[in-house]
Write an enzyme that holds these catalytic residues in place. Structure first.
Site, PDB file in Angstrom:
ATOM      1  N   LYS A 192      60.634  36.258  39.530  1.00  0.00           N
ATOM      2  CA  LYS A 192      60.044  34.939  39.725  1.00  0.00           C
ATOM      3  C   LYS A 192      58.623  34.993  39.186  1.00  0.00           C
ATOM      4  CE  LYS A 192      57.764  32.429  42.157  1.00  0.00           C
ATOM      5  NZ  LYS A 192      56.549  31.651  41.735  1.00  0.00           N
ATOM      6  N   GLU A 268      51.136  44.470  46.094  1.00  0.00           N
ATOM      7  CA  GLU A 268      49.841  44.747  45.452  1.00  0.00           C
ATOM      8  C   GLU A 268      49.030  43.467  45.578  1.00  0.00           C
ATOM      9  OE1 GLU A 268      46.902  44.422  43.375  1.00  0.00           O
ATOM     10  OE2 GLU A 268      48.169  44.412  41.584  1.00  0.00           O
ATOM     11  N   CYS A 302      42.503  41.497  40.027  1.00  0.00           N
ATOM     12  CA  CYS A 302      42.390  41.940  41.423  1.00  0.00           C
ATOM     13  C   CYS A 302      41.491  43.155  41.570  1.00  0.00           C
ATOM     14  CB  CYS A 302      43.770  42.213  42.002  1.00  0.00           C
ATOM     15  SG  CYS A 302      44.818  43.098  40.876  1.00  0.00           S
ATOM     16  N   GLU A 399      37.712  37.449  48.183  1.00  0.00           N
ATOM     17  CA  GLU A 399      38.067  37.606  46.771  1.00  0.00           C
ATOM     18  C   GLU A 399      37.968  36.237  46.091  1.00  0.00           C
ATOM     19  OE1 GLU A 399      41.374  39.908  44.188  1.00  0.00           O
ATOM     20  OE2 GLU A 399      42.202  38.514  45.649  1.00  0.00           O
TER      21      GLU A 399
END
Length: 501
Positions: A192, A268, A302, A399
């Site tokens: 996906k 992750e 990230c 973040e």
């Protein structure tokens, strides 16, 4: 502030016709059962690139059915590893032959630099496929030494049908880092891709078919996380799920996996990675690594070095150099080879980053450069650096996933370690120093999955990568990732009249 390049390059770059917009299930491109579609947007302009089939739970069910049939009855898991490897090598060759088109798709979908896509991202996809192809015929168990009169050994068997949920910031690289080890292990899969960046995944599916990967082995269902993604996480007939994305979404994946069939989960997730620059560092190299660490891929990465801590002896020099470099950084059309930073992926991300910049100003951090959107259209943001950032500020804790750097200073090694670890994340950290003792102490003290010393973004196929704490668990890259798609089975038989155990 960053300089802005806004010349139109449409004439020099030929945008290919979008060939694949449907779901790829059981070796064929098909419309979604509902017939619904969604728009994929070009972040350079905010305009629609294509309409893509919107997969939902029923489509995931069909894809899983195809993958399950291919796993239980098809040739893929039963082929010798060397035969899977041969087909994967062909897949890698086809990817290399289509570098230009694949790089273009990621540029118009994600705003990624076209030059970087051609030189790095797409070749990296092919190299990851080859790396894991090389592992396909090296799946070894062990012979065990039992204390009783038994002969025992372990087998490594493919885990089964896997769900692979890929994010939008590195659509090609992360597609490959999940699909390649799963293919080599003999698994079948439902992928996906992120709804923001569906185009390249569908093109890879087409190439996989051309390479001879059997039907049902690799299925791609485009759609939204809350529908198609949720259907993968909660599916009763998927054996494992690997997800890369935000910590919030990762938590939902883990909850759904636990509430359904307790499928194996690998996550992750986010990061707020510290880069520690010590007094003995080369100022120019340190500033360069710090800047690239936050501005590469427009900060949508990230492992961005979003918190930079500089020892007080060279703090002013590093800051001056950083600001000077940031002001010269070129933002603009990602097809322009002179441009270093393209647009943020979409309007939502663009607004989120600008909101965090306002938080930084409001909470009292010093804005040294940047802080504003760029250009009349598209989702461009200036490289932005804040100084005097305190640990409790949102821009130090959250973040942001954009070109926003938070700077602070430190006195001692212990203080640097404490600051580096004062985060809920633990994906990577960077250390810049010439002192080996500092390197050893700090690299062992920081709770993060990867420590880069005097380098940054030093990824490699053989180097496992993943998080501590709320950055997730499980590893991508390396043989660690390969073993994620293999189950360990112990086989024990009695020994009779054996001369030795």
């Amino acid at each position: 502030m960053g300089s802005h390049c806004n010349d139109s390059l449409e004439s020099s770059i030929k945008i290919p016709t979008i060939k694949f917009t449907q779901l790829f299930i059981n070796g064929e491109f098909v419309d979604s059962i509902s017939g619904k579609t969604f728009e994929t947007i070009d972040p350079r302009t905010g305009e629609v690139t294509a309409r893509i089939s919107e997969g939902d739970k029923e489509d995931i069910d069909l894809a899983v059915k195809a993958a399950r049939h291919a796993f239980d009855y098809g040739p893929w898991p039963r082929l010798p590893g060397s035969a899977r490897a041969k087909i994967m090598m062909k897949f890698a060759d086809l990817i290399e032959q289509n570098v230009e088109e694949l790089a273009t798709l990621d540029t118009i979908d994600a705003g990624k630099l076209f030059s970087m896509g051609k030189a790095v991202d797409i070749p990296t996809v092919a190299s990851a496929v080859r790396y894991y192809a090389g592992a396909a015929d090296k799946i070894h168990g062990e012979v065990l030494k039992m204390s009783g009169e038994f002969h025992a050994y372990t087998l490594r068997e493919p885990i089964g049908v896997v769900g692979l949920i890929v994010p939008w910031n590195f659509p090609s690289t992360l597609f490959s880092l999940k699909v390649s080890p799963a293919l080599a292990a003999g698994c079948t899969m439902v992928v996906k891709p992120a709804e923001q960046t569906p185009l390249s995944a569908l093109f890879y599916a087409h190439l996989a078919k051309l390479a001879g990967i059997p039907e049902g082995v690799l299925n791609v269902v485009t759609g939204f996380g809350s529908t198609a993604g949720a259907a993968i996480s909660s599916h009763m007939d998927i054996d494992a799920v690997s997800f890369t994305g935000s910590t919030e979404a990762g938590r939902k994946v883990a909850q759904a996996a636990a509430a359904s069939n307790l499928k194996v989960v690998s996550l992750e997730l986010g990061g707020k990675s510290p880069l520690l620059i010590f007094d003995d560092a080369d100022v120019d190299m340190a500033a360069e690594l710090a800047l690239i660490g936050i501005l590469h891929n427009k900060g949508e990465i990230c492992v961005a070095s979003s918190r930079v801590y500089v020892q007080e002896g060279i703090y002013d020099q590093v800051v001056n150099k950083l600001v000077e470099k940031a002001k010269a950084w070129v933002v603009g059309d990602p097809f322009d080879p002179k441009v270093q930073q393209g647009p943020q992926v979409d309007k939502r991300q663009f607004r989120k980053i600008l909101t965090y910049i306002e938080h930084g100003k409001r909470e009292g951090a010093t804005l040294l450069t940047g802080g504003k959107p760029l250009g009349e259209k598209g989702y461009y943001i200036e490289p932005t650096i804040f100084a005097e950032v305190k640990e409790d500020m949102l821009i130090a804790k959250d973040e942001i996933f954009g070109p926003v750097l938070a700077l602070a200073k430190f006195k001692t090694i212990d203080e640097a370690i404490q600051k580096a670890n004062s985060t809920r994340y633990g994906l990577v950290a960077g250390i810049i120093t010439k002192d080996l003792n500092v390197v050893n102490t700090v690299s062992r003290s920081i709770r993060a999955g990867t420590i880069w010393v005097n380098c940054y973004f030093a990824f490699d196929n053989d180097c496992p990568y993943g998080g501590y704490k709320m950055s997730g668990f499980g590893r991508d890259s390396g043989l660690e990732a390969f073993h994620k798609y293999l189950q360990v089975k112990s086989v024990v038989t009695p020994l009779y009249n054996s001369p030795w155990l």
